[in-house]
Write a protein that holds these residues in place. Structure first.
Motif, PDB file in Angstrom:
ATOM      1  N   VAL A   1       0.833  -1.210   0.000  1.00  0.00           N
ATOM      2  CA  VAL A   1       0.000   0.000   0.000  1.00  0.00           C
ATOM      3  C   VAL A   1       0.861   1.251   0.000  1.00  0.00           C
ATOM      4  CG1 VAL A   1      -1.797   1.276   1.232  1.00  0.00           C
ATOM      5  CG2 VAL A   1      -1.910  -1.212   1.094  1.00  0.00           C
ATOM      6  N   TYR A   2       2.011   1.201   0.669  1.00  0.00           N
ATOM      7  CA  TYR A   2       2.919   2.354   0.601  1.00  0.00           C
ATOM      8  C   TYR A   2       3.313   2.660  -0.852  1.00  0.00           C
ATOM      9  CZ  TYR A   2       3.937   3.583   5.454  1.00  0.00           C
ATOM     10  OH  TYR A   2       3.854   4.059   6.749  1.00  0.00           O
ATOM     11  N   ALA A   3       3.359   1.650  -1.688  1.00  0.00           N
ATOM     12  CA  ALA A   3       3.662   1.893  -3.101  1.00  0.00           C
ATOM     13  C   ALA A   3       2.571   2.717  -3.766  1.00  0.00           C
ATOM     14  CB  ALA A   3       3.826   0.560  -3.837  1.00  0.00           C
ATOM     15  N   GLU A   4       1.339   2.635  -3.268  1.00  0.00           N
ATOM     16  CA  GLU A   4       0.244   3.454  -3.792  1.00  0.00           C
ATOM     17  C   GLU A   4       0.342   4.895  -3.309  1.00  0.00           C
ATOM     18  OE1 GLU A   4      -3.554   1.764  -2.843  1.00  0.00           O
ATOM     19  OE2 GLU A   4      -2.872  -0.304  -3.149  1.00  0.00           O
ATOM     20  N   ILE A   5       1.008   5.098  -2.182  1.00  0.00           N
ATOM     21  CA  ILE A   5       1.035   6.419  -1.543  1.00  0.00           C
ATOM     22  C   ILE A   5       2.161   7.290  -2.081  1.00  0.00           C
ATOM     23  CG2 ILE A   5       1.396   7.609   0.659  1.00  0.00           C
ATOM     24  CD1 ILE A   5       0.154   5.134   2.028  1.00  0.00           C
ATOM     25  N   THR A   6       3.336   6.722  -2.252  1.00  0.00           N
ATOM     26  CA  THR A   6       4.531   7.514  -2.542  1.00  0.00           C
ATOM     27  C   THR A   6       4.662   7.781  -4.029  1.00  0.00           C
ATOM     28  OG1 THR A   6       5.572   6.349  -0.700  1.00  0.00           O
ATOM     29  CG2 THR A   6       7.003   7.673  -2.123  1.00  0.00           C
TER      30      THR A   6
ATOM     31  N   ALA B   1       0.070  13.398   2.855  1.00  0.00           N
ATOM     32  CA  ALA B   1      -0.996  13.135   3.832  1.00  0.00           C
ATOM     33  C   ALA B   1      -2.297  12.770   3.126  1.00  0.00           C
ATOM     34  CB  ALA B   1      -1.199  14.358   4.733  1.00  0.00           C
ATOM     35  N   HIS B   2      -2.607  13.494   2.051  1.00  0.00           N
ATOM     36  CA  HIS B   2      -3.827  13.189   1.302  1.00  0.00           C
ATOM     37  C   HIS B   2      -3.732  11.828   0.621  1.00  0.00           C
ATOM     38  CE1 HIS B   2      -6.453  16.672   1.680  1.00  0.00           C
ATOM     39  NE2 HIS B   2      -5.383  17.439   1.662  1.00  0.00           N
TER      40      HIS B   2
ATOM     41  N   ALA C   1       9.086  17.610  12.941  1.00  0.00           N
ATOM     42  CA  ALA C   1       8.021  18.102  12.077  1.00  0.00           C
ATOM     43  C   ALA C   1       7.330  16.956  11.351  1.00  0.00           C
ATOM     44  CB  ALA C   1       8.593  19.105  11.071  1.00  0.00           C
ATOM     45  N   ALA C   2       8.121  16.031  10.814  1.00  0.00           N
ATOM     46  CA  ALA C   2       7.543  14.884  10.116  1.00  0.00           C
ATOM     47  C   ALA C   2       6.707  14.036  11.062  1.00  0.00           C
ATOM     48  CB  ALA C   2       8.656  14.039   9.488  1.00  0.00           C
ATOM     49  N   GLY C   3       7.199  13.845  12.288  1.00  0.00           N
ATOM     50  CA  GLY C   3       6.455  13.057  13.268  1.00  0.00           C
ATOM     51  C   GLY C   3       5.140  13.714  13.653  1.00  0.00           C
ATOM     52  N   THR C   4       5.127  15.034  13.714  1.00  0.00           N
ATOM     53  CA  THR C   4       3.897  15.746  14.056  1.00  0.00           C
ATOM     54  C   THR C   4       2.840  15.576  12.971  1.00  0.00           C
ATOM     55  OG1 THR C   4       5.135  17.387  15.335  1.00  0.00           O
ATOM     56  CG2 THR C   4       2.938  18.017  14.607  1.00  0.00           C
ATOM     57  N   VAL C   5       3.241  15.711  11.714  1.00  0.00           N
ATOM     58  CA  VAL C   5       2.299  15.531  10.614  1.00  0.00           C
ATOM     59  C   VAL C   5       1.804  14.085  10.569  1.00  0.00           C
ATOM     60  CG1 VAL C   5       2.004  15.636   8.106  1.00  0.00           C
ATOM     61  CG2 VAL C   5       3.310  17.415   9.285  1.00  0.00           C
ATOM     62  N   HIS C   6       2.715  13.151  10.795  1.00  0.00           N
ATOM     63  CA  HIS C   6       2.323  11.737  10.790  1.00  0.00           C
ATOM     64  C   HIS C   6       1.317  11.451  11.905  1.00  0.00           C
ATOM     65  CE1 HIS C   6       2.613   7.383  10.457  1.00  0.00           C
ATOM     66  NE2 HIS C   6       2.869   7.332  11.750  1.00  0.00           N
ATOM     67  N   ALA C   7       1.567  12.003  13.101  1.00  0.00           N
ATOM     68  CA  ALA C   7       0.666  11.764  14.228  1.00  0.00           C
ATOM     69  C   ALA C   7      -0.725  12.321  13.937  1.00  0.00           C
ATOM     70  CB  ALA C   7       1.242  12.384  15.498  1.00  0.00           C
ATOM     71  N   TYR C   8      -0.774  13.525  13.359  1.00  0.00           N
ATOM     72  CA  TYR C   8      -2.088  14.077  13.010  1.00  0.00           C
ATOM     73  C   TYR C   8      -2.786  13.201  11.971  1.00  0.00           C
ATOM     74  CZ  TYR C   8      -5.714  16.499  10.596  1.00  0.00           C
ATOM     75  OH  TYR C   8      -6.927  16.776  10.019  1.00  0.00           O
ATOM     76  N   THR C   9      -2.071  12.839  10.920  1.00  0.00           N
ATOM     77  CA  THR C   9      -2.681  12.062   9.835  1.00  0.00           C
ATOM     78  C   THR C   9      -3.213  10.734  10.355  1.00  0.00           C
ATOM     79  OG1 THR C   9      -1.167  13.080   8.234  1.00  0.00           O
ATOM     80  CG2 THR C   9      -2.271  11.047   7.561  1.00  0.00           C
ATOM     81  N   LEU C  10      -2.411  10.038  11.155  1.00  0.00           N
ATOM     82  CA  LEU C  10      -2.827   8.746  11.685  1.00  0.00           C
ATOM     83  C   LEU C  10      -4.031   8.892  12.606  1.00  0.00           C
ATOM     84  CD1 LEU C  10      -2.438   5.741  11.966  1.00  0.00           C
ATOM     85  CD2 LEU C  10      -0.666   6.169  13.670  1.00  0.00           C
ATOM     86  N   GLY C  11      -4.008   9.887  13.488  1.00  0.00           N
ATOM     87  CA  GLY C  11      -5.133  10.089  14.394  1.00  0.00           C
ATOM     88  C   GLY C  11      -6.413  10.430  13.655  1.00  0.00           C
TER      89      GLY C  11
END
Length: 248
Positions: A85-90, A107-108, A160-170
């Motif tokens: 699925v990561y292959a679909e994202i990147t 993120a989108h 910064a990357a961790g903050t965006v990841h945490a928001y996206t996952l939540g």
């Protein structure tokens, strides 16, 4: 207990470096790609509870023992599914966009993939994913920040990357949990609101929840797309404000 394939001392322990068995055209040709695709289809239809090496083997009309030559455990299969699925994202190539646009796009794309594969949200987080596609996603995220003005050290990039990841996952987990609850109840969001509104009206009439009453009667209640966008912009704005005018 399910059998698992033994590995030799010289064979790489991680699935990412372990070679596949030699190709066998009959009776049912197998490959890790086919196994992973079948597992993803099962998960998309019935959730992660539907994924097992036995069920995947049945889908592919193969004996379960044959699969152990390709995937030794269910955990390895789940890792392979996430990486697919990561292959679909990147994006296949760096886009050259500014850091905000790049992170917003990733993120989108993550959200779109998670809505196609709802089980993905259950497997993100926790231990890092280290498959090649997951690493490409991480590289795309980190490189977009590392090359940007204002991100003067790698620790700032990681925060910064961790903050965006945490928001996206939540945000994804909240949205997907809502979708699952809607399906389980058999009611749409509108139907649930209609059914529960008399109770809320009685509770708000007590006067004990004035802020909730204001939310109920005055808030815009945007759709999920707008809610995700607005929250993501707040996170990106916060990062830019924290780091100063250079990175805006």
């Amino acid at each position: 207990m399910a059998a698992r394939r033994n590995t030799t001392e010289d064979e790489p322990a991680l699935i990412w470096e372990r070679p596949e068995p030699p190709h066998r055209p009959v009776p049912s040709p197998l490959s890790r790609a086919r196994i992973v695709r079948a597992a993803i289809d099962l998960a998309d239809t019935g959730g992660l509870d539907e994924v097992s090496l036995r069920k995947v083997a049945a889908t592919l009309d193969a004996g379960p023992m044959r699969l152990y030559g390709y995937v030794a455990t269910k955990d390895e299969l789940l890792d392979l599914m996430v990486d697919a699925v990561y292959a679909e994202i990147t994006p296949p190539e760096p886009t050259g966009e500014d850091w905000r646009t790049a992170l917003r796009s990733l993120a989108h794309r993550t959200r779109q993939a998670a809505l196609r594969h709802e089980w993905l949200a259950d497997l993100l987080g926790g231990r890092p994913h280290i498959g090649p596609n997951a690493l490409a996603h991480l590289e795309a995220t980190m490189s977009a920040l590392d090359a940007a003005p204002g991100f003067n050290d790698i620790d700032t990039v990681m925060r910064a990357a961790g903050t965006v990841h945490a928001y996206t996952l939540g945000a994804l987990r909240t949205e997907i949990t809502g979708r699952r609850a809607e399906r389980a109840s058999g009611m749409t969001e509108q139907q649930w609101q209609t059914a529960s509104s008399p109770y809320f009206a009685r509770m708000l009439a007590t006067g004990r929840y004035p802020t909730l009453a204001k939310i109920m009667h005055e808030a815009a209640h945007p759709d999920t797309d707008t809610t995700f966008d607005t929250g993501l912009d707040c996170v990106l704005d916060g990062i830019a404000t924290r780091l100063g005018s250079e990175c805006r």
